[in-house]
Design a protein around this motif. Sequence first.
Motif, mmCIF file in Angstrom:
data_model
loop_
_atom_site.group_PDB
_atom_site.id
_atom_site.type_symbol
_atom_site.label_atom_id
_atom_site.label_comp_id
_atom_site.label_asym_id
_atom_site.label_seq_id
_atom_site.Cartn_x
_atom_site.Cartn_y
_atom_site.Cartn_z
ATOM 1 N N THR A 29 0.830 -1.205 0.000
ATOM 2 C CA THR A 29 0.000 0.000 0.000
ATOM 3 C C THR A 29 0.868 1.260 0.000
ATOM 4 N N THR A 54 -17.715 -7.526 0.608
ATOM 5 C CA THR A 54 -17.340 -7.014 1.929
ATOM 6 C C THR A 54 -18.404 -7.375 2.960
ATOM 7 N N PHE A 170 -10.708 -8.048 8.502
ATOM 8 C CA PHE A 170 -10.245 -6.687 8.776
ATOM 9 C C PHE A 170 -9.333 -6.201 7.649
ATOM 10 N N LEU A 171 -8.458 -7.073 7.185
ATOM 11 C CA LEU A 171 -7.541 -6.707 6.107
ATOM 12 C C LEU A 171 -8.320 -6.319 4.848
ATOM 13 N N TYR A 174 -9.879 -2.898 5.315
ATOM 14 C CA TYR A 174 -8.814 -1.898 5.176
ATOM 15 C C TYR A 174 -8.457 -1.682 3.706
ATOM 16 N N PHE A 178 -8.894 1.665 1.581
ATOM 17 C CA PHE A 178 -7.666 2.218 1.005
ATOM 18 C C PHE A 178 -7.817 2.445 -0.498
#
Length: 183
Positions: A29, A54, A170-171, A174, A178
């Motif tokens: 990232t 998601t 969670f990843l 994120y 992002f």
Amino acid sequence: MEQRKRIHPHKFTLWVGIASIIMMFAGFTSAYIVKRNQPNWVSFDLPKVFWYSTAVMVLSSVTIWQALKAFKQRAMLNYRRLVMVTFFLGVLFVVLQIIGFNELYQKGITLQGNVSFSFLFIIVGLHALHVLGGIIVLLILFLKAFSSSVRNYNTVPIELASTYWHFVDFLWVYLLIFLILIR
């Protein structure tokens, strides 16, 4: 004498692995942020199906949490059902991701198209590999739950699977945030 509470060696190993994965994704990232300032960077919208995937992933985190709770209560019928649901939700997540990437491909967003597209495929593809690893673990837990030869109520395997599954959930959240915010 006071005895120290020790972490199970497998839990320690899992946390070291999670830390390594975090570092890998932090590197990707960070590189994404640096590369996006190049003049040939192309911004694009993510498919809506990624939002559905998601929701599926977050729901699967709830079901694995409930499965762990059921296992600790020795409610094996409920545990089996919840592990099976979590497994199928994991598979559904991957299927929705494939649909999303097919949609991107139809729009000409391919791995070779542009560096921005390559980053998307690499980052999300690596996450998918980690999810597939979790799906394999869920399948093993599911098969063991129905095995008549194993009657061990050791919570460590399901705790490890649950922790890992929450991590990949969670990843993904994120990564999605992002990729939406840093285009």
